[in-house]
Every structure is written in C-alpha cells, then in structure tokens.
Design a protein around this motif. Structure first.
Motif, mmCIF file in Angstrom:
data_model
loop_
_atom_site.group_PDB
_atom_site.id
_atom_site.type_symbol
_atom_site.label_atom_id
_atom_site.label_comp_id
_atom_site.label_asym_id
_atom_site.label_seq_id
_atom_site.Cartn_x
_atom_site.Cartn_y
_atom_site.Cartn_z
ATOM 1 N N SER A 5 30.332 91.236 48.828
ATOM 2 C CA SER A 5 31.616 90.915 48.203
ATOM 3 C C SER A 5 31.403 90.647 46.720
ATOM 4 C CB SER A 5 32.248 89.693 48.865
ATOM 5 O OG SER A 5 32.490 89.954 50.219
ATOM 6 N N ARG A 6 32.243 91.279 45.904
ATOM 7 C CA ARG A 6 32.139 91.150 44.455
ATOM 8 C C ARG A 6 33.548 91.030 43.890
ATOM 9 N NH1 ARG A 6 30.845 96.057 42.813
ATOM 10 N NH2 ARG A 6 29.623 95.494 41.007
ATOM 11 N N THR A 7 33.757 90.112 42.950
ATOM 12 C CA THR A 7 35.070 89.915 42.338
ATOM 13 C C THR A 7 34.923 89.909 40.824
ATOM 14 O OG1 THR A 7 35.672 88.520 44.210
ATOM 15 C CG2 THR A 7 37.132 88.454 42.305
ATOM 16 N N PHE A 8 35.773 90.710 40.171
ATOM 17 C CA PHE A 8 35.784 90.781 38.706
ATOM 18 C C PHE A 8 37.222 90.768 38.223
ATOM 19 C CE2 PHE A 8 32.076 93.172 40.218
ATOM 20 C CZ PHE A 8 31.073 92.416 39.658
ATOM 21 N N LYS A 9 37.550 89.819 37.364
ATOM 22 C CA LYS A 9 38.911 89.717 36.799
ATOM 23 C C LYS A 9 39.972 89.810 37.902
ATOM 24 C CE LYS A 9 37.238 89.952 32.566
ATOM 25 N NZ LYS A 9 36.972 88.762 31.847
ATOM 26 N N ASP A 10 39.769 89.040 38.960
ATOM 27 C CA ASP A 10 40.699 88.982 40.092
ATOM 28 C C ASP A 10 40.801 90.296 40.874
ATOM 29 O OD1 ASP A 10 41.272 86.313 39.523
ATOM 30 O OD2 ASP A 10 42.861 86.871 38.115
ATOM 31 N N ARG A 11 39.836 91.214 40.699
ATOM 32 C CA ARG A 11 39.789 92.456 41.477
ATOM 33 C C ARG A 11 38.582 92.398 42.401
ATOM 34 N NH1 ARG A 11 38.990 94.256 36.686
ATOM 35 N NH2 ARG A 11 37.073 95.287 37.269
ATOM 36 N N LYS A 42 21.612 90.173 40.854
ATOM 37 C CA LYS A 42 21.914 89.071 41.781
ATOM 38 C C LYS A 42 23.012 88.153 41.256
ATOM 39 C CE LYS A 42 17.710 88.342 44.488
ATOM 40 N NZ LYS A 42 16.581 87.420 44.679
ATOM 41 N N THR A 43 23.216 88.130 39.966
ATOM 42 C CA THR A 43 24.259 87.271 39.399
ATOM 43 C C THR A 43 25.644 87.908 39.480
ATOM 44 O OG1 THR A 43 23.870 88.204 37.204
ATOM 45 C CG2 THR A 43 22.678 86.176 37.770
ATOM 46 N N LYS A 44 25.731 89.154 39.991
ATOM 47 C CA LYS A 44 26.998 89.892 39.958
ATOM 48 C C LYS A 44 27.613 90.134 41.333
ATOM 49 C CE LYS A 44 26.754 90.411 35.487
ATOM 50 N NZ LYS A 44 27.619 89.695 34.588
ATOM 51 N N PHE A 45 27.345 89.232 42.282
ATOM 52 C CA PHE A 45 28.051 89.318 43.555
ATOM 53 C C PHE A 45 28.328 87.915 44.073
ATOM 54 C CE2 PHE A 45 23.694 89.165 45.109
ATOM 55 C CZ PHE A 45 23.784 88.448 46.293
ATOM 56 N N ASP A 46 29.317 87.835 44.961
ATOM 57 C CA ASP A 46 29.764 86.539 45.467
ATOM 58 C C ASP A 46 29.092 86.160 46.779
ATOM 59 O OD1 ASP A 46 31.602 86.484 43.326
ATOM 60 O OD2 ASP A 46 33.050 87.626 44.504
ATOM 61 N N PRO A 99 24.966 97.723 27.102
ATOM 62 C CA PRO A 99 24.131 96.509 27.110
ATOM 63 C C PRO A 99 23.837 96.053 28.541
ATOM 64 C CG PRO A 99 26.073 96.241 25.691
ATOM 65 C CD PRO A 99 26.267 97.500 26.480
ATOM 66 N N TYR A 100 22.593 95.686 28.797
ATOM 67 C CA TYR A 100 22.193 95.244 30.137
ATOM 68 C C TYR A 100 23.037 94.073 30.631
ATOM 69 C CZ TYR A 100 17.913 97.952 29.180
ATOM 70 O OH TYR A 100 17.014 98.936 28.871
ATOM 71 N N ASN A 101 23.354 93.138 29.731
ATOM 72 C CA ASN A 101 24.067 91.928 30.171
ATOM 73 C C ASN A 101 25.512 92.194 30.592
ATOM 74 O OD1 ASN A 101 25.172 92.321 27.646
ATOM 75 N ND2 ASN A 101 24.851 90.232 26.944
ATOM 76 N N GLU A 102 26.024 93.415 30.371
ATOM 77 C CA GLU A 102 27.377 93.760 30.805
ATOM 78 C C GLU A 102 27.395 94.556 32.109
ATOM 79 O OE1 GLU A 102 29.589 95.677 27.691
ATOM 80 O OE2 GLU A 102 29.184 94.071 26.255
ATOM 81 N N ILE A 103 26.229 95.043 32.545
ATOM 82 C CA ILE A 103 26.166 95.912 33.725
ATOM 83 C C ILE A 103 26.362 95.096 35.004
ATOM 84 C CG2 ILE A 103 24.688 97.445 35.091
ATOM 85 C CD1 ILE A 103 23.303 98.238 32.448
ATOM 86 N N THR A 104 27.287 95.572 35.846
ATOM 87 C CA THR A 104 27.527 94.911 37.126
ATOM 88 C C THR A 104 26.998 95.731 38.306
ATOM 89 O OG1 THR A 104 29.744 95.874 37.219
ATOM 90 C CG2 THR A 104 29.548 93.632 36.316
#
Length: 195
Positions: free
Chosen positions: A28-34, A68-72, A166-171
């Motif tokens: 499960s992944r959520t970004f900007k309420d999506r 790992k920081t990009k999923f719930d 940029p790496y820090n923006e990649i999800t």
C-alpha cells in the motif's frame, strides 16, 4: 534509538519471511491523497529498498524497486494467498518466478548501474511531487544525486536532451515489463537538433 533498531530488524525479518515463503503481497502506497498500490512477489530487500516482481492481471509483468521510505504497509491475507495459488496453478512460480540478472539494491548508483548494464529501459516515477512525474527510457548517465534518462514520448520519439531525475524524488522504478520491453523496439531519434 535501540528500540527503533529492534523494530527495523523485526520488520526486515518479516519481509525476509515473505521472500522465503514466496508469498504474494500487496504494498500500500499513498501520495497526495492518491493510492498507488502494487502487488506481486517480494524478491529481495536491502537496508533502503524492496525488489518486487509485479503481478498484472494474473501475469508476472516485470519488476519494481521501491524505496523503503515510500510505502505505507504490506498485506498478505486470504486474498493474496488466493492469488499465489492461482499463479502456482498457472505454472508461473515454476517458469517465471524470480529475476535472472544481478541487480544490486544497495544504493541508487548500484541499482541504476546494474539496470544500465542489463540494458533495461526503466520507468521512473516521482508520485509525491505536486505534479507527479513519469519518465521512461534508457539510462544514460548515473550521478551522485540523480539519474539521466533519455525519455521517449507516447509516439516513441526519443528526446535529444536527457531528463534528470533526483534520487530523493523517486517513489518507484519499474523495468522488464511488457510495455517498456515492447515499445523500445519501435523508438526513433528526434529530428530536433541541439541548440
């Protein structure tokens, strides 16, 4: 701090059990309420990344690398167990499960270097930006803090200039899927000249 390290260790042990048991999972992944969920088989973990073999309507269709920081959360319940049974009965676990190239998921530079060596075209998404970004194409340059991809548009025309991500923006990074492995055969160079 010691408590946090113990939680991480326990979480990684749980992830490793999913790998060892060839569990089908939903991430499960959520970004900007999506919601941007993804499902498949977890193949590998590192300190910073997950490597997943993607399910697409009962077919194994490429791979995804997720920071790992990009999923719930990760789910493996009766529904996922049913999907694993279907993949097993369809013969996918015997014939298609796994990855046959060595793709390191230790660092951004390592993973992009290995993907480039294996000649994958990648789909790199930055879903957490105000305007989500989608970049598809061959990897051309690997930097300390970003990757340079030769983007192609929906008509198959390659850009002259590289798109820097940029790496820090990649999800999520996807590769080896039917879309990119088929479309790459029909790409054409841009007729635009560099100014």
């Amino acid at each position: 701090m010691a408590n946090r390290k113990q939680e991480i260790k326990e979480y990684d042990l749980m992830l490793q059990k999913h790998i060892d048991k060839k569990d089908f999972i939903k991430i499960s992944r959520t970004f900007k309420d999506r919601e941007e969920n993804i499902a498949g088989f977890l193949l590998a973990i590192s300190k910073d990344f997950l490597l997943l073999q993607i399910d697409n309507e009962f077919l194994l269709d490429g791979y995804a690398i997720i920071p790992k920081t990009k999923f719930d959360s990760i789910r493996c319940n009766r529904y996922e167990k049913t999907l694993k049974k279907i993949h097993k009965k369809e013969g996918h676990l015997d014939s298609q499960y796994g990855i046959y190239q060595n793709i390191s998921i230790k660092t951004w530079q390592d993973l992009f270097t290995d993907l480039k060596k294996a000649d994958y075209h990648v789909i790199v998404e930055c879903e957490d930006n105000d305007e989500p970004d989608f970049t598809i194409g061959p990897i051309k340059k690997i930097y300390k803090n970003k990757v340079g991809i030769q983007y192609y548009d929906p008509t198959g025309k390659l850009d002259v200039e590289l798109t820097s991500v940029p790496y820090n923006e990649i999800t999520i990074i996807k590769f080896g899927d039917r879309y990119s492995t088929t479309f790459r055969k029909y790409l054409r160079e841009s007729t635009r000249k560099k100014s």
